[in-house]
Every structure is written in C-alpha cells, then in structure tokens.
Write a protein that holds these residues in place. Structure first.
Motif, PDB file in Angstrom:
ATOM      1  N   ALA A 214      81.180  32.452 -25.835  1.00  0.00           N
ATOM      2  CA  ALA A 214      82.627  32.686 -25.720  1.00  0.00           C
ATOM      3  C   ALA A 214      82.960  33.618 -24.554  1.00  0.00           C
ATOM      4  O   ALA A 214      84.048  33.539 -23.990  1.00  0.00           O
ATOM      5  CB  ALA A 214      83.155  33.268 -27.031  1.00  0.00           C
ATOM      6  N   ASN A 215      82.018  34.522 -24.169  1.00  0.00           N
ATOM      7  CA  ASN A 215      82.312  35.441 -23.060  1.00  0.00           C
ATOM      8  C   ASN A 215      81.863  34.886 -21.705  1.00  0.00           C
ATOM      9  O   ASN A 215      82.006  35.526 -20.686  1.00  0.00           O
ATOM     10  CB  ASN A 215      81.674  36.815 -23.308  1.00  0.00           C
ATOM     11  CG  ASN A 215      80.163  36.748 -23.365  1.00  0.00           C
ATOM     12  OD1 ASN A 215      79.597  35.673 -23.569  1.00  0.00           O
ATOM     13  ND2 ASN A 215      79.497  37.881 -23.179  1.00  0.00           N
ATOM     14  N   ASP A 216      81.303  33.667 -21.694  1.00  0.00           N
ATOM     15  CA  ASP A 216      80.989  33.001 -20.427  1.00  0.00           C
ATOM     16  C   ASP A 216      82.293  32.460 -19.830  1.00  0.00           C
ATOM     17  O   ASP A 216      83.254  32.229 -20.563  1.00  0.00           O
ATOM     18  CB  ASP A 216      80.011  31.837 -20.655  1.00  0.00           C
ATOM     19  CG  ASP A 216      78.613  32.326 -21.018  1.00  0.00           C
ATOM     20  OD1 ASP A 216      78.267  33.445 -20.597  1.00  0.00           O
ATOM     21  OD2 ASP A 216      77.884  31.594 -21.725  1.00  0.00           O
ATOM     22  N   PRO A 217      82.318  32.218 -18.515  1.00  0.00           N
ATOM     23  CA  PRO A 217      83.563  31.703 -17.917  1.00  0.00           C
ATOM     24  C   PRO A 217      83.994  30.388 -18.567  1.00  0.00           C
ATOM     25  O   PRO A 217      83.154  29.536 -18.887  1.00  0.00           O
ATOM     26  CB  PRO A 217      83.175  31.478 -16.445  1.00  0.00           C
ATOM     27  CG  PRO A 217      81.994  32.353 -16.215  1.00  0.00           C
ATOM     28  CD  PRO A 217      81.273  32.451 -17.516  1.00  0.00           C
ATOM     29  N   ALA A 218      85.302  30.241 -18.757  1.00  0.00           N
ATOM     30  CA  ALA A 218      85.828  29.031 -19.412  1.00  0.00           C
ATOM     31  C   ALA A 218      85.443  27.774 -18.641  1.00  0.00           C
ATOM     32  O   ALA A 218      85.229  26.707 -19.225  1.00  0.00           O
ATOM     33  CB  ALA A 218      87.346  29.135 -19.521  1.00  0.00           C
ATOM     34  N   ILE A 219      85.305  27.911 -17.318  1.00  0.00           N
ATOM     35  CA  ILE A 219      84.968  26.760 -16.473  1.00  0.00           C
ATOM     36  C   ILE A 219      83.631  26.154 -16.891  1.00  0.00           C
ATOM     37  O   ILE A 219      83.425  24.952 -16.830  1.00  0.00           O
ATOM     38  CB  ILE A 219      84.884  27.207 -14.990  1.00  0.00           C
ATOM     39  CG1 ILE A 219      86.210  27.756 -14.531  1.00  0.00           C
ATOM     40  CG2 ILE A 219      84.445  26.075 -14.094  1.00  0.00           C
ATOM     41  CD1 ILE A 219      87.345  26.806 -14.668  1.00  0.00           C
ATOM     42  N   GLU A 220      82.721  27.030 -17.331  1.00  0.00           N
ATOM     43  CA  GLU A 220      81.381  26.569 -17.725  1.00  0.00           C
ATOM     44  C   GLU A 220      81.448  25.608 -18.913  1.00  0.00           C
ATOM     45  O   GLU A 220      80.591  24.756 -19.087  1.00  0.00           O
ATOM     46  CB  GLU A 220      80.523  27.795 -18.087  1.00  0.00           C
ATOM     47  CG  GLU A 220      79.093  27.675 -17.628  1.00  0.00           C
ATOM     48  CD  GLU A 220      78.318  28.954 -17.901  1.00  0.00           C
ATOM     49  OE1 GLU A 220      77.740  29.064 -18.994  1.00  0.00           O
ATOM     50  OE2 GLU A 220      78.268  29.819 -17.012  1.00  0.00           O
ATOM     51  N   ARG A 221      82.497  25.766 -19.739  1.00  0.00           N
ATOM     52  CA  ARG A 221      82.634  24.890 -20.915  1.00  0.00           C
ATOM     53  C   ARG A 221      82.837  23.431 -20.508  1.00  0.00           C
ATOM     54  O   ARG A 221      82.520  22.521 -21.261  1.00  0.00           O
ATOM     55  CB  ARG A 221      83.816  25.310 -21.784  1.00  0.00           C
ATOM     56  CG  ARG A 221      83.836  26.783 -22.092  1.00  0.00           C
ATOM     57  CD  ARG A 221      84.447  27.093 -23.420  1.00  0.00           C
ATOM     58  NE  ARG A 221      85.072  28.398 -23.469  1.00  0.00           N
ATOM     59  CZ  ARG A 221      84.514  29.542 -23.150  1.00  0.00           C
ATOM     60  NH1 ARG A 221      83.275  29.553 -22.711  1.00  0.00           N
ATOM     61  NH2 ARG A 221      85.164  30.690 -23.238  1.00  0.00           N
ATOM     62  N   ILE A 222      83.398  23.231 -19.307  1.00  0.00           N
ATOM     63  CA  ILE A 222      83.632  21.864 -18.834  1.00  0.00           C
ATOM     64  C   ILE A 222      82.304  21.188 -18.501  1.00  0.00           C
ATOM     65  O   ILE A 222      82.122  19.994 -18.713  1.00  0.00           O
ATOM     66  CB  ILE A 222      84.549  21.865 -17.577  1.00  0.00           C
ATOM     67  CG1 ILE A 222      85.849  22.624 -17.868  1.00  0.00           C
ATOM     68  CG2 ILE A 222      84.836  20.455 -17.103  1.00  0.00           C
ATOM     69  CD1 ILE A 222      86.699  22.039 -18.968  1.00  0.00           C
ATOM     70  N   SER A 223      81.355  21.974 -17.980  1.00  0.00           N
ATOM     71  CA  SER A 223      80.074  21.373 -17.562  1.00  0.00           C
ATOM     72  C   SER A 223      79.063  21.275 -18.701  1.00  0.00           C
ATOM     73  O   SER A 223      78.190  20.405 -18.676  1.00  0.00           O
ATOM     74  CB  SER A 223      79.467  22.178 -16.404  1.00  0.00           C
ATOM     75  OG  SER A 223      79.075  23.460 -16.850  1.00  0.00           O
ATOM     76  N   THR A 224      79.181  22.136 -19.748  1.00  0.00           N
ATOM     77  CA  THR A 224      78.153  22.178 -20.805  1.00  0.00           C
ATOM     78  C   THR A 224      77.910  20.821 -21.472  1.00  0.00           C
ATOM     79  O   THR A 224      76.770  20.356 -21.525  1.00  0.00           O
ATOM     80  CB  THR A 224      78.502  23.248 -21.861  1.00  0.00           C
ATOM     81  OG1 THR A 224      78.699  24.498 -21.205  1.00  0.00           O
ATOM     82  CG2 THR A 224      77.396  23.387 -22.890  1.00  0.00           C
ATOM     83  N   PRO A 225      78.951  20.134 -21.991  1.00  0.00           N
ATOM     84  CA  PRO A 225      78.667  18.845 -22.628  1.00  0.00           C
ATOM     85  C   PRO A 225      78.131  17.813 -21.650  1.00  0.00           C
ATOM     86  O   PRO A 225      77.322  16.952 -22.018  1.00  0.00           O
ATOM     87  CB  PRO A 225      80.016  18.418 -23.210  1.00  0.00           C
ATOM     88  CG  PRO A 225      81.045  19.209 -22.491  1.00  0.00           C
ATOM     89  CD  PRO A 225      80.389  20.477 -22.070  1.00  0.00           C
TER      90      PRO A 225
END
Length: 459
Positions: A214-225
């Motif tokens: 949750a404390n990682d940059p929100a942008i990273e959530r786009i690449s994770t899946p």
C-alpha cells in the motif's frame, strides 16, 4: 546512442510532460535522471506532436524541472522470465524481494502481452479441484476459466486466496501445476501473512509471488498484475504448465487507474473512474484461457473488495460482465462464524457444467448440485418463515428443509481454511445432508443415482 532531453515542462502527481521529443512511442520505457544522480523509470502514456506525457513509476517527488534528464529507451516495460522464478517473491516491478539471487532470464517479455486470437482459443473443460466444497461441487472452477471472488472489507478473502493457492490442482492431468500470486496495494501485515502462509505450507515451491504494498507508488499497481500475467503466460505456453493466477485486490488496481486518470485531467465516468475502466480490466481478464495445440493453460481468480458491500459498484459490475461468474462472500455468514463465508445462492460459475460429470468428477455431480441448491433455497425460506410466524407454522417437510439449511451451512459450507476435501468427500457429504429430506422431495436427482448413492452414505 540514445538522445537525452532536458525539456521537462510540467509535473503533476505521477505524470511528467517532456517537450521537443522525437519519435516517442506509446508505452515506451523512459529513464529519468534527477539532479542528485538518482535514476527512476517511467513509461509514455500519451504522445501529442513533440510532447510526451510520461508516467513515473517511483513517484515524482524531488524532480527539478530544469535539471532533470530524460531518455526514451525505445522499448516497452519488460520482465525477464525463467522457470527459476518458481519459489521466489518479487515486488510489483518484477525485482526480487526475498534477498535471493537475481533471476537469469531465458527471455525478456513485454508486460502488456498479446491478445489471444479468439479462433485459437480452446474451450475450458477440465475440472480444477480447490478442496473447497462450495466451489468444487456447486460453483465448479474449470481450467482456463476466469472466476472472480467478490468480497468486502473485513471479510477473510486473504485466507480464502491462500487456501486456494495451497490446495488447487488439476485431477485429470499429469502436467505441472503452478500458482502466480499478485498482491496489489495490500498492507504490510497482509503481505507478511501471504509470505508466511506460502512458506509454512510449502506452497511457495510451486508459486511465484508479486507483492505491491500500500505504501508503494500507486503507479506500480498498474504494472503488478501485468508482470504476473506475463510470467503466467511464459510458464503456461512455453513450459506447458497449468497456471492458476490469483490477483488481490483488483479494487486497489482500479483506484490507481482512477488516480492516474485524474492527474491526466480526463473526463471522469461512474464514481470518478475513467470511462475506459471496462476495456482496461478486460485487457487483464482476457489473458486467461487455453490455446489450441498448447498443453498449458491460465486460470484466473481475481479477488476484489466491493466498496460499501455494493455489487452494483463499477468494479464488481464490470468484472461480472467480463468474467465467467463470481464467488460471493457474505458478511452475514461470516458474523455467524461460517468460514469460508461463501454465499452459494448468488454465486455462479458459468462454465461449471463443462467441467463435471463422468470421467471428470463423478456421474452424480450435476444432479446433486442442482438438488443442494434447490434444497438450500427452500430451507432458507422455511427459516425466514419460522422467524416471522414461529416454528409451529411450518409443516413437517418445511422443518426438514430448515434443518437441512442449518446443517448445510455448518457442515458443508463451513469447512474452515485448513480442510482440503477431495471431490469424492464433498459428494459424500452432499448425499449425507440430502438424507435429512424425504426421498419424495429429491426431485432433481435421477432414480438410478438415488438407488446407487442415497443408501450407501453412512453405511
């Protein structure tokens, strides 16, 4: 030699505008060097003439407009894949997170992937056993399917995800089975739970974990899946594995998408989400499936928490359109101590009929499934009637159905998170519960199966 630009004109949230750019391409990877020498990565989101809008993965804090150098690398974001990834944990950008050695990649793959040609798709038809009765018997998961779990805040979807990852297997195949687990925007506590659970049970040996906190940059959530799905495609279609992809929590992914959309000043759609939310989710979910001529397959279980327990919220609503059913967790069942709290009546697997029956599970699977659904629905109605009018208002048959519903929830649905039932045990338990009801009420089961199985139970 790559050209270096020092023409950053604007930084808004996670986005940066670079002017005077030549030949920039959509989704091209970008290297950003700050005045301190620190390097960050980004990707091109939009190109307009000689202007490029860049999405910065590590966040935009500390960027000085005049001294920041930008290089366009001429390739999209990639992940280096290898069979050695099994048993390892990575962050949302595909970097090792478990203090293990670097992965020596067999090849590098573009994380946006390629759409599967519909003509090349093979129809999902093989049963996957999760060890959970309410799924295996009543809402069967089939190899190549995408079957989401609709949960809500405070419900034990993390425990359910870990249980499925630990127990799932394809019965009718000798091919290797792997789990790719993508945790998107989860808390440090949840991440520790998954790591400990996978290590404790040995499930880590056949799993690849991607953890975006949750404390990682929100942008990273786009690449994770996308990192997870690219890894799954490699294991499935090049290493002939059956891969189960579990993604939790898709609500965090959609919220990150909304954040970027707001920074781009796009016109918002429902609840502030971008108008292309459906399309974007489809680019992830449609990467599940089987391909003709390939032994491997990708089966998806996306997990999402419904804001305010609302099934009509855009995220569960659109997910339901794209995927083949849904498993719904109930707060009411959870309050009564039933785990996993799967509400079987509104849950649905649209492909369940394709993966059951003789040679796949057992000949009586479909009949008993229909009878259990029907009896549980009648039993719930009888219990509601008793709550309003008193038990004396119920007929003897109604009382039997009410007893059935009670025992069905406590013995069949509520198996806990550590019980792994094979399909034979689940079917036997189903028959045992059906014995509560008068034989004349078992109208959805063929006589030959009643003769064969009804009196065997408990002998």
């Amino acid at each position: 030699m790559l050209k270096e630009y020092k023409t950053v004109t604007e930084v808004v949230g996670p986005l940066m505008v670079v002017e005077g750019v030549e030949g920039a391409k959509y989704y091209e990877l970008v290297e950003i060097e700050l005045q301190t020498g620190e390097k960050r990565r980004g990707q091109v989101l939009e190109v307009n003439g000689d202007k490029a809008m860049v999405q910065i993965f590590e966040g935009s804090s500390g960027i000085n407009l005049t001294q920041t150098k930008v290089k366009f690398l001429g390739r999209p974001l990639q992940i280096g894949v290898s069979e050695d990834m099994l048993g390892r944990t990575f962050d949302g950008m595909g970097r090792p997170k478990d203090n293990g050695p670097k992965i020596l990649p067999e090849k590098k793959l573009d994380i946006t992937g390629e759409a599967i040609n519909p003509v090349a798709r093979d129809y999902p038809s093989e049963f996957i056993q999760t060890g959970i009765s309410a799924i295996d018997h009543l809402n069967t998961l089939v190899r190549g399917q995408k079957l989401p779990v609709f949960s809500a805040s405070g419900l034990p979807h993390a425990e359910l995800a870990a249980q499925i990852a630990r127990q799932a297997k394809v019965l009718s195949s000798d091919s290797k089975f792997a789990v790719v687990f993508a945790a998107i925007g989860i808390t440090f506590e949840e991440a520790n739970f998954f790591i400990d659970e996978f290590n404790r049970t040995g499930a880590i040996d056949r799993s690849v974990l991607f953890l975006n906190l949750a404390n990682d940059p929100a942008i990273e959530r786009i690449s994770t899946p996308r990192m997870a799905l690219t890894t799954a495609e490699y294991l499935a279609y090049e290493k002939d594995m059956h891969v189960l992809v579990i993604m939790t929590d898709m609500t965090n992914y959609a919220d990150a998408l909304r954040e970027i959309s707001a920074a781009r000043k796009e016109v918002p759609g429902r609840r502030g989400y971008p108008g292309y939310l459906y399309t974007d989710l489809a680019t992830l979910y449609e990467r599940a499936g089987r391909i003709k001529g390939k032994k491997g397959s990708i089966t998806q279980i996306p997990i999402l928490t419904m804001p305010e327990d609302d099934k009509t919220h855009p995220i569960p609503d659109l997910t339901g359109y794209i995927t083949e059913g849904q498993i719904i967790l109930s707060r009411e069942l959870f309050k009564r101590g039933i785990t996993p709290p799967i509400d079987v009546l509104p849950s649905l697997s649209r492909l369940k009929d394709k993966g059951i029956g003789k040679g796949k599970t057992r000949e009586d699977h479909a009949d008993t499934m229909n009878q259990l659904f029907s009896a549980y629905a009648q039993g719930k109605q009888a219990k509601e009637l008793a709550a309003i009018l008193g038990e004396s208002a119920l007929s003897d048959t109604d009382k039997k159905f009410a007893e059935f519903a009670e025992r069905f929830e406590k013995e069949y649905v509520s198996q806990g998170f550590n019980t792994n039932r094979n399909i034979e045990e689940t079917l036997a338990l189903g028959w045992e519960l059906l014995r509560i009801l008068p034989r004349t009420e078992l109208k959805r089961i063929r006589d030959e199966y009643l003769e064969k199985y009804l009196n065997k139970v408990g002998e």
